[in-house]
Write an enzyme that holds these catalytic residues in place. Structure first.
Site, PDB file in Angstrom:
ATOM      1  CG  ASN A  92      -1.735   1.266   1.186  1.00 53.51           C
ATOM      2  OD1 ASN A  92      -1.904   2.341   0.493  1.00 53.51           O
ATOM      3  ND2 ASN A  92      -2.513   1.438   2.612  1.00 53.51           N
ATOM      4  CD1 TRP A  93       3.398   0.813  -3.105  1.00 56.99           C
ATOM      5  CD2 TRP A  93       3.648   2.265  -4.684  1.00 56.99           C
ATOM      6  NE1 TRP A  93       3.971   0.367  -3.813  1.00 56.99           N
ATOM      7  CE2 TRP A  93       4.288   0.959  -5.089  1.00 56.99           C
ATOM      8  CE3 TRP A  93       3.601   3.218  -5.647  1.00 56.99           C
ATOM      9  CZ2 TRP A  93       4.961   0.628  -6.253  1.00 56.99           C
ATOM     10  CZ3 TRP A  93       4.004   2.918  -7.059  1.00 56.99           C
ATOM     11  CH2 TRP A  93       4.673   1.558  -7.159  1.00 56.99           C
ATOM     12  CE  LYS A  94      -0.157   3.285   4.558  1.00 64.54           C
ATOM     13  NZ  LYS A  94      -0.091   3.410   6.031  1.00 64.54           N
TER      14      LYS A  94
ATOM     15  CD  GLU B 189      -3.238  -2.499   7.386  1.00 62.31           C
ATOM     16  OE1 GLU B 189      -2.192  -2.598   7.150  1.00 62.31           O
ATOM     17  OE2 GLU B 189      -3.904  -1.669   7.346  1.00 62.31           O
TER      18      GLU B 189
ATOM     19  N   GLY C 129       2.404   2.076  10.852  1.00 57.68           N
ATOM     20  CA  GLY C 129       3.375   3.403  11.065  1.00 57.68           C
ATOM     21  C   GLY C 129       4.057   3.603  12.030  1.00 57.68           C
TER      22      GLY C 129
ATOM     23  CB  SER D 217       5.002  -1.740  12.323  1.00 55.58           C
ATOM     24  OG  SER D 217       4.702  -0.448  12.621  1.00 55.58           O
TER      25      SER D 217
ATOM     26  N   GLY E  88       2.958  -0.980   4.181  1.00 53.81           N
ATOM     27  CA  GLY E  88       2.643   0.460   3.923  1.00 53.81           C
ATOM     28  C   GLY E  88       4.214   0.664   3.572  1.00 53.81           C
ATOM     29  N   GLY E  89       4.802   1.145   4.607  1.00 50.32           N
ATOM     30  CA  GLY E  89       6.380   2.020   4.707  1.00 50.32           C
ATOM     31  C   GLY E  89       7.056   1.093   3.836  1.00 50.32           C
TER      32      GLY E  89
END
Ligand code: PGA
Length: 259
Positions: free
Chosen positions: A11-13, A167, A173, A205, A226-227
């Protein structure tokens, strides 16, 4: 031993602020997963890059594009939204109900439930997110109840098509994931309100150090990342780890010519 196909979702956001940056990362992932064929890898770039990426990237059976959001209606006066008809030609997966959408953009449970129905009707695979705001003593019962509320109208077949992402909001994050034991209690409870075929992911995370601990859980069918999905090498390392777990479980290549 279950044979649910493993899924790694990036998920690149709202990152990759130019098309060139998005293309570089997408091509890097595609190239890296070319031979990682026992799992499906999905990247979810910002909506605005999906048109270009979907036309430019070569098609592979085990590499797919996803959207981070979609509206439930097909067209009309819905300023700023993208319709399922618009996204249908571009992506196979859609993330729904991410906590950033429910917390920052105030999407309600009923809006998310409508999107689940709409995306299934339009032939997408929805990735439906659920997670508690704070660590709790009884996360499993609470999450099972929340998911049940969201999917109670779905048929058995629709539940099989659905992907659920657990999640915990406090883990997103934050650099502090749930422990695998904590996650497994919730994943197992979510399985009870879905089906033995429904794929259930963990997210929050995840990095290349902690990913194997989640991937080996009995009810974990993959990860929503994500990150770390913005960092090519660690992301590909996780895809390889998932493929190794799939191989150990006896899964075959998803690529018809190589299996
Ligand atoms: P994170 O995000 O991996 O950066 O914690 C996960 C998510 O929001 O899907």
């Amino acid at each position: 031993m279950h044979t649910r196909e493993k899924l790694i979702v990036g998920n690149w956001k709202m990152n990759t602020v130019s098309l060139a940056e998005a293309e570089t990362l997408a091509r890097g992932v595609l190239h890296g997963v070319e031979h990682i064929e026992r799992i499906t890898t999905v990247i979810c770039p910002p909506t605005i890059w999906l048109v270009s990426l979907s036309h430019e990237l070569p098609k592979l059976p085990h590499f797919k594009l996803g959207a981070q959001n979609v509206y439930s209606e097909e067209s009309g006066a819905f300023t700023g939204e993208a319709s399922p008809l618009m996204l249908k030609k571009l992506v196979d997966y859609v993330i729904l109900g991410h906590s950033e959408r429910t917390h920052i953009f105030r999407e309600t449970i009923s809006m998310v439930a409508e999107k689940v129905v709409s995306t299934l009707e339009h032939g997408f695979t929805p990735i439906l997110c659920v997670g508690e705001d704070e660590p709790s003593d009884q996360p499993a019962a609470h999450m099972a109840q929340r998911l049940n509320h969201l999917v109670s109208e779905l048929t058995e077949m629709e539940l099989e098509q659905l992907v659920v992402a657990y999640e915990p909001v406090w883990a997103i994050g934050s650099g502090t994931p749930a422990t695998p034991q904590y996650a497994e209690t919730v994943l197992a409870a979510l399985r009870h309100v879905t089906t033995p075929k429904t794929r259930i992911l963990y997210g929050g995370s995840v990095n290349e150090q902690n990913a194997p601990g989640f991937l080996s859980l009995p009810d974990c069918d993959g990860l929503l990342i994500g990150g770390t999905s913005l960092k090519l090498k660690p992301f590909l390392t996780i895809c390889q780890q998932a493929d190794d777990v799939a191989q150990a479980a006896g899964h075959l290549s998803l690529h018809p010519h190589h299996s």
